[in-house]
Write a protein that holds these residues in place. Structure first.
Motif, PDB file in Angstrom:
ATOM      1  N   VAL A 177      13.908  -6.282-117.798  1.00 57.73           N
ATOM      2  CA  VAL A 177      13.235  -6.824-118.970  1.00 57.73           C
ATOM      3  C   VAL A 177      12.714  -8.288-118.822  1.00 57.73           C
ATOM      4  N   GLU A 178      11.513  -8.607-118.931  1.00 56.71           N
ATOM      5  CA  GLU A 178      11.011  -9.796-118.881  1.00 56.71           C
ATOM      6  C   GLU A 178      11.212 -10.251-120.583  1.00 56.71           C
ATOM      7  N   LEU A 179      11.386 -11.882-120.613  1.00 61.42           N
ATOM      8  CA  LEU A 179      11.894 -12.092-121.865  1.00 61.42           C
ATOM      9  C   LEU A 179      11.038 -13.366-122.009  1.00 61.42           C
ATOM     10  N   ASN A 180      10.483 -13.535-123.413  1.00 52.21           N
ATOM     11  CA  ASN A 180       9.842 -14.830-123.773  1.00 52.21           C
ATOM     12  C   ASN A 180      10.482 -15.539-124.718  1.00 52.21           C
ATOM     13  N   SER A 181      11.618 -14.977-125.082  1.00 48.93           N
ATOM     14  CA  SER A 181      12.383 -15.896-126.108  1.00 48.93           C
ATOM     15  C   SER A 181      13.934 -15.447-126.036  1.00 48.93           C
ATOM     16  N   LEU A 182      14.894 -16.272-126.172  1.00 51.49           N
ATOM     17  CA  LEU A 182      16.159 -15.871-126.223  1.00 51.49           C
ATOM     18  C   LEU A 182      16.887 -17.322-126.715  1.00 51.49           C
ATOM     19  N   HIS A 183      17.480 -17.184-127.797  1.00 50.85           N
ATOM     20  CA  HIS A 183      18.357 -18.303-128.223  1.00 50.85           C
ATOM     21  C   HIS A 183      19.361 -18.119-129.288  1.00 50.85           C
ATOM     22  N   ARG A 184      20.470 -18.584-129.745  1.00 57.30           N
ATOM     23  CA  ARG A 184      21.421 -18.503-130.757  1.00 57.30           C
ATOM     24  C   ARG A 184      20.878 -18.458-131.952  1.00 57.30           C
ATOM     25  N   LEU A 185      21.044 -17.670-132.994  1.00 64.43           N
ATOM     26  CA  LEU A 185      20.683 -17.923-134.233  1.00 64.43           C
ATOM     27  C   LEU A 185      21.861 -18.328-135.163  1.00 64.43           C
ATOM     28  N   LYS A 186      21.865 -19.416-135.686  1.00 66.28           N
ATOM     29  CA  LYS A 186      22.987 -20.023-136.293  1.00 66.28           C
ATOM     30  C   LYS A 186      22.754 -20.918-137.326  1.00 66.28           C
ATOM     31  N   SER A 187      21.491 -20.867-137.798  1.00 66.65           N
ATOM     32  CA  SER A 187      21.126 -21.994-138.849  1.00 66.65           C
ATOM     33  C   SER A 187      21.328 -21.299-140.538  1.00 66.65           C
ATOM     34  N   GLY A 188      21.754 -20.147-140.465  1.00 68.16           N
ATOM     35  CA  GLY A 188      21.849 -19.697-141.841  1.00 68.16           C
ATOM     36  C   GLY A 188      20.823 -18.689-142.284  1.00 68.16           C
ATOM     37  N   LEU A 189      21.049 -18.289-143.603  1.00 69.66           N
ATOM     38  CA  LEU A 189      20.173 -17.287-144.167  1.00 69.66           C
ATOM     39  C   LEU A 189      18.635 -17.580-144.103  1.00 69.66           C
ATOM     40  N   GLU A 190      18.327 -18.693-144.071  1.00 72.14           N
ATOM     41  CA  GLU A 190      16.742 -18.722-144.265  1.00 72.14           C
ATOM     42  C   GLU A 190      16.254 -18.701-142.872  1.00 72.14           C
ATOM     43  N   GLU A 191      16.879 -19.078-141.735  1.00 76.28           N
ATOM     44  CA  GLU A 191      16.468 -18.718-140.687  1.00 76.28           C
ATOM     45  C   GLU A 191      16.344 -17.253-140.184  1.00 76.28           C
ATOM     46  N   SER A 192      17.284 -16.365-140.778  1.00 81.53           N
ATOM     47  CA  SER A 192      17.343 -15.107-140.684  1.00 81.53           C
ATOM     48  C   SER A 192      16.152 -14.555-141.171  1.00 81.53           C
ATOM     49  N   PHE A 193      15.783 -14.917-142.448  1.00 80.82           N
ATOM     50  CA  PHE A 193      14.806 -14.509-143.214  1.00 80.82           C
ATOM     51  C   PHE A 193      13.601 -14.818-142.455  1.00 80.82           C
ATOM     52  N   LEU A 194      13.349 -16.001-142.031  1.00 76.95           N
ATOM     53  CA  LEU A 194      12.111 -16.361-141.502  1.00 76.95           C
ATOM     54  C   LEU A 194      11.571 -15.521-140.254  1.00 76.95           C
ATOM     55  N   THR A 195      12.817 -15.130-139.562  1.00 74.28           N
ATOM     56  CA  THR A 195      12.874 -14.435-138.431  1.00 74.28           C
ATOM     57  C   THR A 195      12.457 -13.027-138.517  1.00 74.28           C
ATOM     58  N   LEU A 196      12.819 -12.299-139.790  1.00 77.38           N
ATOM     59  CA  LEU A 196      12.444 -11.025-140.069  1.00 77.38           C
ATOM     60  C   LEU A 196      11.112 -10.993-140.361  1.00 77.38           C
ATOM     61  N   VAL A 197      10.592 -12.033-141.200  1.00 75.63           N
ATOM     62  CA  VAL A 197       9.222 -11.830-141.876  1.00 75.63           C
ATOM     63  C   VAL A 197       8.277 -12.516-140.838  1.00 75.63           C
ATOM     64  N   GLY A 198       8.544 -13.221-140.260  1.00 77.47           N
ATOM     65  CA  GLY A 198       7.403 -14.067-139.233  1.00 77.47           C
ATOM     66  C   GLY A 198       6.806 -14.980-139.932  1.00 77.47           C
ATOM     67  N   ASP A 199       5.514 -15.618-139.396  1.00 80.13           N
ATOM     68  CA  ASP A 199       4.812 -16.430-140.090  1.00 80.13           C
ATOM     69  C   ASP A 199       3.520 -16.034-140.615  1.00 80.13           C
ATOM     70  N   ILE A 200       3.050 -15.903-141.742  1.00 82.29           N
ATOM     71  CA  ILE A 200       1.980 -15.337-142.394  1.00 82.29           C
ATOM     72  C   ILE A 200       1.465 -16.452-143.490  1.00 82.29           C
ATOM     73  N   GLY A 201       0.150 -16.765-143.313  1.00 89.98           N
ATOM     74  CA  GLY A 201      -0.431 -17.924-144.063  1.00 89.98           C
ATOM     75  C   GLY A 201      -0.646 -17.209-145.530  1.00 89.98           C
ATOM     76  N   PRO A 202      -1.224 -17.957-146.371  1.00 83.71           N
ATOM     77  CA  PRO A 202      -1.486 -17.537-147.832  1.00 83.71           C
ATOM     78  C   PRO A 202      -2.694 -16.563-147.655  1.00 83.71           C
ATOM     79  N   ASP A 203      -3.548 -16.346-146.615  1.00 86.48           N
ATOM     80  CA  ASP A 203      -4.568 -15.573-146.627  1.00 86.48           C
ATOM     81  C   ASP A 203      -4.306 -14.244-146.094  1.00 86.48           C
ATOM     82  N   GLY A 204      -3.102 -14.057-145.712  1.00 86.24           N
ATOM     83  CA  GLY A 204      -2.396 -12.594-145.498  1.00 86.24           C
ATOM     84  C   GLY A 204      -2.572 -12.530-143.884  1.00 86.24           C
ATOM     85  N   PRO A 205      -2.189 -11.111-143.637  1.00 91.46           N
ATOM     86  CA  PRO A 205      -2.375 -10.928-142.178  1.00 91.46           C
ATOM     87  C   PRO A 205      -3.610 -11.601-141.395  1.00 91.46           C
TER      88      PRO A 205
END
Length: 313
Positions: free
Chosen positions: A273-301
């Motif tokens: 499998v080709e990877l484009n991202s691989l890193h350790r997640l260790k920054s706590g709740l907020e990073e976990s939350f952002l990883t789950l939801v991604g980045d969506i601006g105020p205008d929606g998807p």
């Protein structure tokens, strides 16, 4: 006080024309707990709450209080207290503002003084609301939701914009409501705003559920994880399964229950499998939350508003 009853959302879908604001959403909010309803702006939170409160009609699915839609509750004001778009006439006092609603809903006027005292506004009850600070306006909105002494509270962004003192007060207040056996649902676009207040979380992104459960299920510092992603997620998923690695899937990749990125990378390599991202997640709740939801601006998807008017969904 009305007894707390669960909020039940099942297969809820809401479309505005060609735009799907909420997509087959299901979750449950239990009495005696504070539940954070989380997601970035445009994720579908407000649309969900509006359907729940009978302000919008679902395209499919249901949103009920103990199995009963809001519009069919026998005593809605005594069952559910909600604050979505809190607005006040700047020339009215807090006491007068609440008295109008009490009269309209058949609530004894003595309750006005009681709720003002509960939220700490008794000394400011006869001041015009137009001169209130943001924190005082938030307290007035809470007083309004408590007029009927309901067992369920639905609050939209109650901590947004508060100063540290106001945030501390409302956190204690929300927990006190839950300890009384009430069902408390609090929406926010930032986990950091509510993480010290909530017991459970319901996280959505682009109208879909991405996580539901106790807040502790997001804790990752004690058990560091690895984030991995690939252009071919199906093959990556198969490789992780083959290696016996447990994971959850978010918009920015897979959160793998493995602290060693090397082991995750080896599993991907073995699976070709080709990877484009691989890193350790260790920054706590907020990073976990952002990883789950991604980045969506105020205008929606994809930059398109979820409401045709551009209003947040």
């Amino acid at each position: 006080m009305a007894s707390g009853i669960p909020i039940e959302v099942s297969g809820l879908t809401k479309r505005f024309g060609q735009v799907t604001a909420v997509d087959d959403l299901s979750f449950r909010v239990e009495p005696g707990r504070v539940t954070g309803f989380l997601g970035p702006n445009g994720a579908g939170k407000t649309t969900t709450l509006r359907v729940l409160l009978g302000l919008e009609r679902a395209s499919a699915g249901t949103a009920t209080f103990g199995g009963t839609p809001y519009t069919r509750l026998e005593k809605p004001v005594a069952t559910v207290g909600a604050a979505l778009d809190a607005s006040f006439h700047p020339g009215r006092t807090a006491r007068n503002h609440l008295a109008v609603y009490a009269t309209a809903t058949g609530i004894p006027k003595q309750r006005v003084g009681e709720v003002l005292d509960i939220v700490g506004l008794a000394d400011y009850a006869d001041r015009r609301a137009g001169g209130y600070s943001l924190g005082m306006r938030q307290r007035l909105a809470l007083a309004y939701t408590l007029l009927g002494d309901p067992g369920v509270l639905v609050l939209d962004e109650p901590i947004n914009g508060l100063d540290p003192e106001g945030i501390k007060w409302i956190r204690v207040f929300l927990q006190s409501l839950a300890k009384e056996g009430r069902t408390v649902l609090v929406s926010s676009h930032l986990l950091s705003e509510v993480q010290q207040s909530v017991d459970d979380v319901v996280i959505i992104s682009r109208g879909k559920l991405v996580k539901s459960g106790p807040l502790s299920s997001l804790e990752i510092e004690a058990s560091p994880s690895t984030v991995v992603d690939s252009p071919d997620r199906d093959r990556l998923r198969a490789a992780l399964d083959q290696a016996g690695l447990a994971y959850s899937e978010g918009r920015n990749g897979f959160i793998v229950d493995e602290p060693d990125p090397g082991r995750v990378g080896h599993a991907a390599f073995t699976g070709g499998v080709e990877l484009n991202s691989l890193h350790r997640l260790k920054s706590g709740l907020e990073e976990s939350f952002l990883t789950l939801v991604g980045d969506i601006g105020p205008d929606g998807p994809d930059g398109h508003p979820v409401y045709p008017t551009g209003e947040e969904a």
